[in-house]
Motif scaffolding. Structure first.
Motif, PDB file in Angstrom:
ATOM      1  N   UNK A 234      67.053  45.787  -0.237  1.00  0.00           N
ATOM      2  CA  UNK A 234      67.019  46.040  -1.685  1.00  0.00           C
ATOM      3  C   UNK A 234      66.775  47.530  -1.948  1.00  0.00           C
ATOM      4  N   UNK A 235      65.800  48.105  -1.214  1.00  0.00           N
ATOM      5  CA  UNK A 235      65.459  49.523  -1.400  1.00  0.00           C
ATOM      6  C   UNK A 235      66.698  50.387  -1.147  1.00  0.00           C
ATOM      7  N   UNK A 236      67.430  50.021  -0.087  1.00  0.00           N
ATOM      8  CA  UNK A 236      68.620  50.768   0.310  1.00  0.00           C
ATOM      9  C   UNK A 236      69.625  50.841  -0.840  1.00  0.00           C
ATOM     10  N   UNK A 237      69.925  49.673  -1.435  1.00  0.00           N
ATOM     11  CA  UNK A 237      70.925  49.659  -2.516  1.00  0.00           C
ATOM     12  C   UNK A 237      70.391  50.301  -3.796  1.00  0.00           C
ATOM     13  N   UNK A 238      69.053  50.178  -4.009  1.00  0.00           N
ATOM     14  CA  UNK A 238      68.475  50.835  -5.197  1.00  0.00           C
ATOM     15  C   UNK A 238      68.671  52.358  -5.100  1.00  0.00           C
ATOM     16  N   UNK A 239      68.423  52.889  -3.906  1.00  0.00           N
ATOM     17  CA  UNK A 239      68.586  54.335  -3.699  1.00  0.00           C
ATOM     18  C   UNK A 239      70.040  54.743  -3.982  1.00  0.00           C
ATOM     19  N   UNK A 240      70.998  53.900  -3.549  1.00  0.00           N
ATOM     20  CA  UNK A 240      72.417  54.242  -3.733  1.00  0.00           C
ATOM     21  C   UNK A 240      72.876  54.046  -5.178  1.00  0.00           C
ATOM     22  N   UNK A 241      72.151  53.179  -5.911  1.00  0.00           N
ATOM     23  CA  UNK A 241      72.547  52.954  -7.311  1.00  0.00           C
ATOM     24  C   UNK A 241      71.980  54.032  -8.238  1.00  0.00           C
ATOM     25  N   UNK A 242      70.871  54.655  -7.788  1.00  0.00           N
ATOM     26  CA  UNK A 242      70.180  55.622  -8.663  1.00  0.00           C
ATOM     27  C   UNK A 242      70.943  56.935  -8.771  1.00  0.00           C
ATOM     28  N   UNK A 243      71.130  57.384  -9.990  1.00  0.00           N
ATOM     29  CA  UNK A 243      71.887  58.607 -10.238  1.00  0.00           C
ATOM     30  C   UNK A 243      71.148  59.845  -9.727  1.00  0.00           C
ATOM     31  N   UNK A 244      69.795  59.781  -9.759  1.00  0.00           N
ATOM     32  CA  UNK A 244      69.037  60.999  -9.419  1.00  0.00           C
ATOM     33  C   UNK A 244      68.746  61.161  -7.924  1.00  0.00           C
ATOM     34  N   UNK A 245      69.246  60.228  -7.093  1.00  0.00           N
ATOM     35  CA  UNK A 245      69.030  60.351  -5.640  1.00  0.00           C
ATOM     36  C   UNK A 245      69.591  61.676  -5.116  1.00  0.00           C
ATOM     37  N   UNK A 246      68.798  62.352  -4.249  1.00  0.00           N
ATOM     38  CA  UNK A 246      69.246  63.656  -3.725  1.00  0.00           C
ATOM     39  C   UNK A 246      70.368  63.476  -2.702  1.00  0.00           C
ATOM     40  N   UNK A 247      71.079  64.571  -2.418  1.00  0.00           N
ATOM     41  CA  UNK A 247      72.226  64.526  -1.490  1.00  0.00           C
ATOM     42  C   UNK A 247      71.823  64.032  -0.105  1.00  0.00           C
ATOM     43  N   UNK A 248      70.729  64.568   0.440  1.00  0.00           N
ATOM     44  CA  UNK A 248      70.326  64.192   1.809  1.00  0.00           C
ATOM     45  C   UNK A 248      69.942  62.728   1.923  1.00  0.00           C
TER      46      UNK A 248
END
Length: 931
Positions: A234-248
C-alpha cells in the motif's frame, strides 16, 4: 628507489603507514605517473596475503574516507576472489571484525557501508558454519535505530549476491541459502514495515526500504500470499500516486514495483499478489497525466516502465483471455497513452513488449485473436509514424548515427515484426493514400516514406498496381523537394528492387533517378546502396547496363561515397558481372580490377613518407569484394574466366604484402583479398600455391600474423584432397607451427593470442577434414594435440569453439566409417593418439567446464566427450571416473560442493547416454554445482 615501485619479486609485507601513503598518492598525487605507480602497487598488495591484515588495520585506524574505502573494497575483493586463502578457524573472527567495522564506520560514508555490507554478504554466502545469518543480524541490530542503515544495506545486497558470478558457491550451497532466505523473508518484510512506521516520511529511509524490498522480490523468495496483504505494498502505491513525491523516491518505488511484477511472471502461481499489483498499477493513470501536465519527464518514464512491465507480466493472460479478468485490455491502453507522449524516449520503453506480443500472436496464428489486437497495433503504428518525423526546421539528410537516428532504426525493426497483424499491403496503401490525397508538410511525407520503406519488402510484388504506381511517382519527385525527402525516397526505391525485377520497364527510370542521387554529395551513399540492392535482385536485367556500372566503378572516387557504400557498389557490379557470357567475363573483370591494381602499383612506386608506405587497404578491400562476388557458373573442364586475371594481379599483391609485412592490419587485408581470390577460382589458382606458401612461411617466421594461419586453412580446404599437394601443405603446416608454438608457450601466451589459437585450430581442422592420414602420420600431431588440451581452458568464444571443433573432428575420423579405404588406418592412428592423450584430455575437459568456461561453451565440450565415448566406451568410462575423483568435494567455506551420489549419478548419465544432447544436459546440470 621509489617505495611504490618495488622490484619484480614476491612482495614483502609493507607497513600500514606505507599503504596509507600509497592511497594518498592514488587520490592526490598531481603527477599522473605517480598515481599510476600507486595504482599498480596497491593492485599487487590486494593480490597478496598481507592484504587481509592491512585492510583490517586501516579500517581500525579510521584515518579518512579514502583509506577506509580502499580497505573496505579490498576486504570485499579478498572475500570474493581469495576466500580460500584463509584457514577455516579464522572465519568467525573475520565475521566479527567486519561487523564491528561496519558499526564504527556507519556515519563516515555510504559507499564504505556498501563495500563492507557486500563483504559481509559474500562472507555469509560462503561461510557454511554461519547458520541463519539473516536471523542473527536482525536479532543483533534491529532494536538500535542507529544501526538500521547498515542492517538494511546488508539485507539489500545479500539477495543480490546469491547469483553473483564471482562467488562460485555452487548449486548445492545456493539452494541451501535460497531456502534459508525464503524462510526468513517475512521477518525481513516485517522489519522493513516497522522501519517505515518508525521513520514516518523520512525519504532516505523509504528509498532504502524500497531498494531492499526490490532485492528480495528479485530473488523470488517472498511469499506472495503474505505480500498481497502487506501494508508495505500500500505504501509503495501511495508514494507513486502522490504528486509531491521527489524524483529519487519515485525512481526507487518504480524500481520496486517493476521487480515485483517481474517476480510474478508465472501469474497463476501468485494469484493474490498478481491481483493486488494489477489493480495497483491501473490506479496510476491519473498520476501519469499529472506528471505529463507538470512536464516531469523522469516520472513519466518511470510510469511507462511500470506500465510496460505490467503488460509483459500479463502478456500470456492477455493473449489467452483478452478483455477478461487480468487479460483486461486497459493495460494496452496505458501503453498507447504513453505512445502519445511527445518525447520519443517514452514510447521506446515499450518496444520489447510490442515485439513479444507480435511474436506470441504470430505463433498462435488465430485470425479471430489477431482481429482483437489489430486496432491496437494500428494505433501504435500511427503513433510511431508521428514519432519518426524530423523537426520542421531540420536541415540536410536524416542522421542515422545519433540517438534519434537509432530510435528510427528500432521503429523500422519493430514495424517489420508486427506488420503481419495489420497486413503489409493495407498499411502500405493507407500510407500512400495520405501522400496522394493530402498535401502534407515535408516532415510528414518523409516519415511516411520511412515507414513505407520498412514494410516494402513484405508486400507481395506480384501484379501489384499500388507498388508500381508508388515507384512511378517516387522517381518523378522533383529535385526541389526537401533533401531528407529525397534521401528517404531513394531508400524506399532500394527496398522495392523486387518490384523492379518483376517490372523491368521501370529499370531505366529507376537507374536514372538513382544516378541523379549518386552525383549529389549528401545523397551519393544512399543512392549507391540502392543501386547495390537493385544489382543483387535484378542481376539478369542489369547485365545490359554492365557498361554503365563499369563506368561508375572506374570513377568511384569522383562520387562522395562512404567506404562501405563504395564497396557495396562494387559488390553489385561483381554480381552482375558473373551473369555475363563466360567469354566476356575475363576482359570485364580485368577492367573492373584495373583501377584498384593501378592504385596499388602507384602506392608501391612512391617513396615512403617519413619511413611509412601509404595505406593500401581501401584498394585491397575493393579487390576482395570483386573476387568474393564474381562467381560465374563454370562447367567441368572449362578454364575459369577469372584465373588469368588473378595470375596477372598476384605480383602486385605479393609486393604489397612484402612492403607492409610488419603491419598486422594491412597484412590481414592482403590475406583476405588472397583468400577470396583463391576461393573465386578454386583449383584454378594452382600456379600461385608454391610462391604464395613460400612467402607466407617466410614472413610468418618474422611477423607471426594469425591471418596467415587462416589463409593456410583456405589452401588446405581447396588443395588438401589433391595427392600431389599434400606433402607441400604438411610442410607448410609444420613451418607455421614452430613460431606459433613459441608464441603460445610464453607466459599467458594462449590468453594473449586468442586469434592465433583460433586460426591455428581452423588450419588443423581443415587438415583433419581433407587429409587426416597425412596429419595423423606426421610428427607434428602430438604437439598440436598437446596444444589443444592446454587451450581447452581458454575462455574466448571463437578460439574455444575452434579448439573443440578440432578435437571433435579429429576423434570423429576414427569413428565415422565412410567406407573409404583408409578407415582402418585412421581408426588405428586415432587409437594410438587417444591411448597417449585420452585420460589427460578427459580430465582437462572436466576441470575446464567446471571452473573455466561459461555455460554457452558446454555443448561443444559435450560433443568432444560424446565422440571419445563412441570411439571407446569402456575406456572412456574409466577415464571419466578418474577425472571425477580429482574434483574438489567441498568449498573453502566448508559447504559441500558435490555429494558422492551426484558424482555417481553424473557418471551414469554420461556413460549410458544414447545421444549427444543427453551428455550436454548432464554436463549443464553437473557444472552448476561448481558455479
Amino acid at each position: 628507489r621509489d617505495p611504490l615501485c618495488p622490484p619484480n619479486i614476491a612482495m614483502e609485507k609493507p607497513t600500514v603507514a606505507l599503504v596509507y601513503q600509497a592511497v594518498q598518492a592514488l587520490y592526490h598525487d598531481p603527477d599522473p605517473a605517480g598515481k599510476e605507480r600507486a595504482s599498480v602497487w596497491l593492485g599487487e598488495l590486494q593480490r597478496s596475503m598481507y592484504a587481509w591484515e592491512l585492510a583490517d588495520q586501516l579500517l581500525q585506524l579510521k584515518q579518512d574516507v579514502e583509506s577506509c574505502y580502499f580497505a573496505a573494497q579490498t576486504m570485499k575483493m579478498k572475500i570474493q576472489m581469495s576466500f580460500f586463502e584463509l584457514p577455516p578457524e579464522t572465519h568467525i573472527a573475520l565475521r566479527d571484525s567486519l561487523l564491528s567495522h561496519i558499526q564504527s564506520l556507519k556515519d563516515l560514508s555510504p559507499i564504505i557501508v556498501t563495500q563492507l555490507a557486500l563483504a559481509i554478504a559474500d562472507l555469509a554466502l560462503q561461510m557454511a558454519s554461519w547458520k541463519g545469518c539473516v536471523h542473527t543480524l536482525i536479532e543483533k541490530y534491529s532494536n538500535d535505530v542507529s544501526s538500521m542503515t547498515f542492517l538494511i544495506e546488508i539485507l539489500t545486497v545479500l539477495p543480490e549476491e546469491v547469483h553473483s558470478r564471482s562467488l562460485r558457491i555452487g548449486a548445492n550451497r545456493r539452494t541451501e541459502i535460497i531456502e534459508d532466505l525464503a524462510y526468513y523473508s517475512s521477518t525481513v518484510v516485517t522489519l522493513l514495515m516497522t522501519c517505515v512506521e518508525k521513520s514516518g516520511s523520512n525519504e532516505k529511509m523509504l528509498i532504502k526500504v524500497f531498494r531492499c524490498l526490490g532485492s528480495w522480490f528479485n530473488l523470488g523468495v517472498l511469499d506472495s500470499n503474505f505480500m498481497a496483504n502487506n501494508q508495505l505494498l500500500m505504501v509503495l502505491f501511495q508514494v507513486l500516486q502522490r504528486d509531491e513525491t521527489s524524483t529519487n523516491l519515485h525512481e526507487a518505488a518504480s524500481d520496486c514495483v517493476c521487480s515485483a511484477l517481474y517476480a510474478i511472471e508465472n501469474v497463476d502461481t501468485h494469484m493474490p499478489l498478481a491481483q493486488q499489483l494489477f489493480q495497483g498499477v491501473l490506479t496510476l493513470e491519473t498520476a501519469y497525466h499529472m506528471a505529463v501536465a507538470r512536464e516531469d519527464l523522469d516520472k513519466v518514464l518511470n510510469y511507462c516502465r511500470i506500465f510496460t512491465e505490467l503488460c509483459e507480466t500479463f502478456l500470456e493472460t492477455t493473449v489467452r483471455s483478452p478483455g477478461q479478468g487480468m487479460g483486461d485490455l486497459r493495460t494496452l491502453e496505458l501503453l498507447l497513452i504513453c505512445a502519445g507522449h511527445p518525447q520519443y524516449e517514452v514510447v521506446e520503453i515499450s518496444f520489447n513488449f510490442w515485439y513479444r506480443l507480435g511474436e506470441n500472436l504470430y505463433k498462435t496464428n488465430d485470425p479471430a485473436l489477431h482481429g482483437i489486437f489489430r486496432p491496437y497495433i494500428q494505433r501504435l503504428l500511427h503513433g510511431l509514424a508521428r514519432h519518426c518525423q524530423l523537426d520542421p526546421d531540420h536541415e540536410g539528410i536524416p542522421e542515422d548515427t545519433d540517438d534519434f537516428g537509432e530510435f528510427r532504426m528500432r521503429v523500422s525493426d519493430l514495424v517489420k515484426d508486427v506488420i503481419f497483424l495489420v497486413g503489409s499491403m493495407e498499411c502500405f496503401s493507407q500510407l500512400y493514400s495520405t501522400l496522394k490525397e493530402g498535401n502534407p508538410p515535408w516532415e510528414v511525407t518523409e516519415a511516411v516514406l520511412f515507414i513505407m520503406a520498412a514494410i516494402a519488402k513484405s508486400v507481395d510484388p506480384e501484379n501489384n498496381p499500388t507498388l508500381t504506381e508508388v515507384l512511378e511517382q517516387v522517381v518523378l519527385l522533383p529535385e526541389t523537394v526537401h533533401i531528407a525527402v529525397r534521401y528517404t525516397s531513394i531508400e524506399l526505391v532500394g527496398e522495392m528492387s523486387e518490384v523492379v525485377d518483376r517490372n523491368p520497364r521501370f529499370l531505366d527510370p529507376v537507374l536514372n533517378y538513382l544516378m541523379k542521387g549518386l552525383r549529389e554529395k549528401t545523397l551519393a551513399s544512399v543512392a549507391a546502396k540502392a543501386i547495390h540492392n537493385i544489382c543483387s535482385v535484378c542481376r539478369d536485367h542489369m547485365a545490359q547496363h554492365f557498361q554503365g556500372l563499369l563506368d561508375i566503378a572506374r570513377a568511384l572516387d569522383s562520387f562522395a561515397l562512404t567506404t562501405e557504400a563504395a564497396v557495396g557498389l562494387l559488390k553489385g557490379t561483381a554480381l552482375v558481372l558473373a551473369r555475363l557470357p563466360l567469354e566476356k567475363i575475363a576482359e570485364c573483370l580485368s577492367d573492373l580490377c584495373a583501377v584498384q591494381v593501378m592504385a596499388l602499383k602507384k602506392l608501391l612506386s612512391q617513396d615512403p613518407r617519413n619511413g611509412k608506405a601509404a595505406d593500401p587497404t581501401v584498394w585491397l578491400d575493393r579487390l576482395a569484394v570483386i573476387f568474393r562476388h564474381t562467381n560465374p557458373i563454370v562447367e567441368n573442364g572449362q578454364t575459369h574466366p577469372c584465373q588469368k586475371v588473378i595470375q596477372e594481379i598476384w605480383p602486385v599483391l605479393s609486393e604489397t604484402l612484402n612492403t607492409h609485412q610488419a603491419d598486422n592490419r594491412i597484412v590481414e587485408r592482403c590475406c583476405r583479398c588472397l583468400r577470396f581470390a583463391v576461393r573465386c577460382v578454386g583449383k584454378g589458382s594452382a600456379s600461385l600455391l608454391q610462391p604464395l606458401v613460400t612467402q607466407m612461411v617466410s614472413v610468418y617466421q618474422v611477423y607471426p600474423h594469425s591471418c596467415f594461419l587462416y589463409l593456410g586453412s583456405i589452401l588446405v580446404d581447396e588443395y588438401g584432397m589433391e595427392e600431389g599437394c599434400r606433402q607441400g601443405l604438411l610442410d607448410m603446416l609444420q613451418a607455421l607451427c614452430m613460431p606459433t608454438f613459441q608464441l603460445l608457450e610464453q607466459t599467458n601466451g594462449l590468453r594473449n593470442h586468442p586469434d592465433t589459437v583460433d586460426d591455428l585450430f581452423r588450419l588443423a581442422t581443415r587438415f583433419v577434414q581433407r587429409s587426416p592420414i597425412t596429419l595423423l602420420s606426421s610428427g607434428i600431431i602430438v604437439h598440436i594435440i598437446q596444444c589443444a588440451i592446454a587451450a581447452t581452458t581458454l575462455d574466448h568464444r571463437d578460439a574455444n569453439c575452434s579448439v573443440m571443433k578440432f578435437v571433435r573432428d579429429l576423434i570423429h575420423t576414427g569413428v565415422s566409417n565412410d567406407h573409404e579405404d583408409d578407415f582402418e588406418l585412421r581408426k588405428q592412428l586415432i587409437g594410438q593418439a587417444m591411448g597417449q592423450h585420452g585420460q589427460q584430455l578427459v580430465t582437462q575437459l572436466m576441470h575446464t567446464c567446471c571452473f573455466c568456461l561459461p555455460p554457452y561453451t558446454l555443448p561443444d565440450v559435450a560433443e568432444v566427450l560424446w565422440e571419445i565415448m563412441v570411439f571407446d566406451r569402456p575406456t572412456f568410462c574409466r577415464w571419466l571416473e578418474n577425472a571425477l575423483k580429482g574434483l574438489p568435494k567441498e568449498t573453502s567455506g566448508g559447504a559441500v560442493t558435490v555429494t558422492h551420489k551426484q558424482l555417481t549419478d553424473f557418471h551414469k548419465q554420461v556413460t549410458s547416454a544414447e545421444e549427444c544432447k543427453q551428455v550436454c544436459w548432464a554436463i549443464r546440470e553437473f557444472t552448476r554445482l561448481f558455479r
